[in-house]
Design a protein around this motif. Structure first.
Motif, short mmCIF file in Angstrom:
data_model
loop_
_atom_site.label_atom_id
_atom_site.label_comp_id
_atom_site.label_asym_id
_atom_site.label_seq_id
_atom_site.Cartn_x
_atom_site.Cartn_y
_atom_site.Cartn_z
N ASN A 355 3.87 9.48 5.84
CA ASN A 355 4.56 8.60 4.88
C ASN A 355 5.18 7.38 5.56
O ASN A 355 5.26 6.31 4.95
CB ASN A 355 5.61 9.41 4.12
N ARG A 356 5.58 7.51 6.82
CA ARG A 356 6.01 6.31 7.56
C ARG A 356 4.83 5.36 7.73
O ARG A 356 4.97 4.14 7.56
CB ARG A 356 6.57 6.71 8.94
N TRP A 357 3.67 5.94 8.07
CA TRP A 357 2.47 5.10 8.20
C TRP A 357 2.15 4.42 6.88
O TRP A 357 1.85 3.21 6.86
CB TRP A 357 1.29 5.99 8.63
N LEU A 358 2.20 5.15 5.76
CA LEU A 358 1.87 4.57 4.45
C LEU A 358 2.81 3.43 4.11
O LEU A 358 2.38 2.38 3.60
CB LEU A 358 1.94 5.66 3.38
N SER A 359 4.08 3.59 4.41
CA SER A 359 5.05 2.53 4.14
C SER A 359 4.75 1.28 4.97
O SER A 359 4.81 0.15 4.47
CB SER A 359 6.46 3.04 4.45
N GLU A 360 4.38 1.49 6.23
CA GLU A 360 4.10 0.37 7.12
C GLU A 360 2.86 -0.41 6.68
O GLU A 360 2.86 -1.65 6.64
CB GLU A 360 3.92 0.86 8.55
N VAL A 361 1.78 0.30 6.35
CA VAL A 361 0.53 -0.40 6.04
C VAL A 361 0.60 -1.08 4.67
O VAL A 361 -0.01 -2.14 4.48
CB VAL A 361 -0.68 0.56 6.10
N ALA A 364 2.55 -4.24 5.29
CA ALA A 364 1.79 -5.24 6.03
C ALA A 364 0.76 -5.94 5.16
O ALA A 364 0.45 -7.12 5.37
CB ALA A 364 1.10 -4.57 7.23
N ARG A 365 0.22 -5.23 4.18
CA ARG A 365 -0.76 -5.83 3.27
C ARG A 365 -0.51 -5.29 1.88
O ARG A 365 -0.68 -4.11 1.61
CB ARG A 365 -2.18 -5.48 3.72
N GLN A 366 -0.08 -6.18 1.01
CA GLN A 366 0.33 -5.78 -0.34
C GLN A 366 -0.84 -5.18 -1.12
O GLN A 366 -1.96 -5.70 -1.09
CB GLN A 366 0.88 -6.99 -1.08
N PRO A 367 -0.62 -4.08 -1.81
CA PRO A 367 -1.70 -3.48 -2.62
C PRO A 367 -2.18 -4.45 -3.69
O PRO A 367 -1.44 -5.35 -4.13
CB PRO A 367 -1.02 -2.25 -3.24
N PRO A 368 -3.43 -4.30 -4.16
CA PRO A 368 -4.00 -5.22 -5.15
C PRO A 368 -3.38 -5.01 -6.54
O PRO A 368 -2.77 -3.99 -6.83
CB PRO A 368 -5.47 -4.85 -5.15
N ALA A 369 -3.59 -6.02 -7.35
CA ALA A 369 -3.12 -5.96 -8.74
C ALA A 369 -4.29 -6.23 -9.67
O ALA A 369 -5.20 -6.99 -9.34
CB ALA A 369 -2.01 -6.97 -8.98
N LYS A 370 -4.27 -5.58 -10.83
CA LYS A 370 -5.26 -5.82 -11.87
C LYS A 370 -4.56 -6.02 -13.18
O LYS A 370 -3.67 -5.23 -13.54
CB LYS A 370 -6.24 -4.63 -11.97
N GLN A 371 -4.93 -7.12 -13.86
CA GLN A 371 -4.34 -7.45 -15.16
C GLN A 371 -2.81 -7.50 -15.08
O GLN A 371 -2.11 -7.02 -15.95
CB GLN A 371 -4.80 -6.43 -16.22
N ARG A 411 -6.81 1.76 8.89
CA ARG A 411 -5.48 1.80 9.53
C ARG A 411 -5.11 3.24 9.90
O ARG A 411 -4.43 3.47 10.90
CB ARG A 411 -4.45 1.20 8.58
N LEU A 412 -5.57 4.20 9.09
CA LEU A 412 -5.31 5.60 9.42
C LEU A 412 -6.07 6.00 10.68
O LEU A 412 -5.54 6.72 11.54
CB LEU A 412 -5.71 6.49 8.24
N ARG A 413 -7.30 5.53 10.81
CA ARG A 413 -8.06 5.80 12.03
C ARG A 413 -7.36 5.21 13.25
O ARG A 413 -7.28 5.84 14.31
CB ARG A 413 -9.47 5.19 11.92
N ASP A 414 -6.87 3.97 13.09
CA ASP A 414 -6.19 3.32 14.22
C ASP A 414 -4.95 4.11 14.62
O ASP A 414 -4.69 4.30 15.82
CB ASP A 414 -5.79 1.89 13.83
#
Length: 452
Positions: A355-361, A364-371, A411-414
């Motif tokens: 969950n720390r990794w998920l917060s960081e990534v 670093a790159r905002q999730p996409p948006a639709k509509q 990013r998870l692989r890295d």
């Protein structure tokens, strides 16, 4: 405990091994001389576990230059075994080659059972009586094709086996050597084992079966599987090649780690890349090995180019290692990397770290948006191992794009050092039932999501 299955060429040894083990592991073909190396296949009867060793046909008059190596492999199988099953062709009767091998077995000083094979009908039972002349006791009439007499044969095998402690197979790493023909897979296996365990020849296609070798490396038990060369499908022009290629594929499916052996003189070819993809689709961790490094004329820049080619062509980004089966260069590193890949296949990552990794990534790159509505990632957890499987809870699956899913996977692989390791990520909407652990198969999927 091991049981050697020996005999003259084309008497049905491999068919009998398959019948006794209840498998199709040994390659069977109507042409004589298909089996060359010794192949170990596990078997069980009445609660006793043992290993059957299928060997090549023994013919001292065979002009084939490989005949000597085949005899050495069969002798090595006898040296390792507690019991021998001497297979003869009951339909053909006792031949000079049978008498020669019987003379060897009479001096072996361990129990020998004569299996008079190809007694396919009850009316043919009398054909087995001719084997009494070999001086090795009562022959057992069997039919590998029909199964006649095989239960009695197994009873005799188990009766003659010495008592031993039950082996508990825990934490065993299965390592498969796969690749094109004549790239040096068998030479690598012999170098790793420190013995001429399999036949090596300049003739492509020498290995025709998957050969298992049990070793201890750095205090860990490892089973290394040498496989037949895998040609492009269009070039598989005979049934023997078809079945040996099929067994190579199955070896990858059973392995924890696959080392795709390539010829450093050729570089990494399109067929090498296809084989690596096949291995990873089978669900095992994979690395590429440029063998014959001692004779390759490849500069450092060329090696970097090969590594970049692999990274661009294969999304799981397996490492590219160099080695020489002849000189031994790079072998220790190769084994360390293989064991490390097996460990990463089995590792379990703590949920707080994920969950720390998920917060960081996601920062670093905002999730996409639709509509006008943006994807949100709430929570990550690991739900399975071998291969590692993760679950990420999101607000809406239809807002997840393929590009962003691959970004998270990379990013998870890295973060976890999962180059060459199949990774499965399940994206589930919040409130959906969580997937529990359990293997559930070893497919080649990397992420599961909708891309509507």
């Amino acid at each position: 405990m091991k049981v050697a299955v020996v005999g003259y060429p084309n008497v049905g040894k491999s068919s009998l091994v398959n019948r006794l083990s209840g498998s199709r592991e040994a390659v069977v073909h109507e042409r004589a001389g298909i089996t060359r190396d010794r192949k170990e296949i596990p078997a069980e009867w009445n609660g006793r576990r043992f290993t059957l060793i299928d060997t090549g046909g023994l013919d001292s008059e065979d002009p084939d230059p490989m005949a000597g190596s085949i005899r050495e492999q069969a002798q090595a199988a006898l040296d390792e075994s507690a019991v021998a099953v001497f297979v003869i062709d009951a339909q053909a009767g006792v031949r000079p080659g049978d008498e020669e091998l019987a003379d060897l077995l009479r001096r072996w000083n361990k129990p020998v059972i004569i299996a008079a094979n190809k007694v396919d009908h009850v009316g043919d039972l009398a054909l087995a009586h001719e084997a009494y002349a070999l001086g090795l006791g009562e022959p057992q009439a069997v039919s590998a094709a029909q199964g006649l007499g095989t239960g009695d044969l197994l009873d005799r095998v188990v009766e003659l086996l010495p008592e031993d402690e039950e082996e508990v197979e825990e934490d065993i790493v299965r390592l498969a050597l796969i690749g094109r023909p004549n790239v040096g897979k068998s030479s690598l296996l012999n170098r790793i084992s420190g013995q001429d365990r399999v036949i090596v020849s300049d003739v492509a296609g020498t290995t025709r079966d998957s050969i298992d070798l049990r070793l201890e490396i750095d205090g860990r038990e490892v089973i290394i599987v040498d496989t037949a060369g895998m040609r492009r499908q269009a070039k598989v022009n005979e049934s023997v090649e078809y079945y040996t290629t099929l067994r190579s594929t199955r070896a990858a499916e059973r392995a924890d780690v696959a080392l795709v052996v390539c010829d450093a003189q050729d570089g990494i070819t399109s067929q090498d890349l296809r084989i690596a993809e096949l291995a990873m689709q089978s669900g095992c961790a994979t690395a590429m090995v440029l063998n014959k490094w001692d004779v390759a004329d490849m500069e450092e820049d060329a090696l970097k180019h090969e590594r970049a080619k692999v990274a661009n062509k294969i999304r799981l980004r397996p490492k590219v290692l160099t080695a020489s089966a002849v000189s031994g260069r790079g072998i220790d590193r190769l084994l360390r990397e293989a064991l490390g890949l097996a460990d990463r296949m089995r590792q379990r990552v703590p949920t707080p770290e994920l969950n720390r990794w998920l917060s960081e990534v996601t920062s670093a790159r905002q999730p996409p948006a639709k509509q006008g509505k943006r994807l949100k990632a709430y929570y990550a957890a690991q739900v399975d191992t071998n291969p590692p499987r993760f679950q990420i809870s999101i607000n809406h699956r239809q807002r997840l794009t393929r590009e962003y899913a691959y970004y998270l996977e990379n990013r998870l692989r890295d973060r976890l050092g999962l180059e060459g390791v199949p990774v499965i990520i399940d994206f589930t909407e919040r409130g959906a039932p969580r997937r529990e652990g359990g293997r559930g198969g070893r497919g080649g999927r990397s992420t599961t999501f909708d891309d509507d």
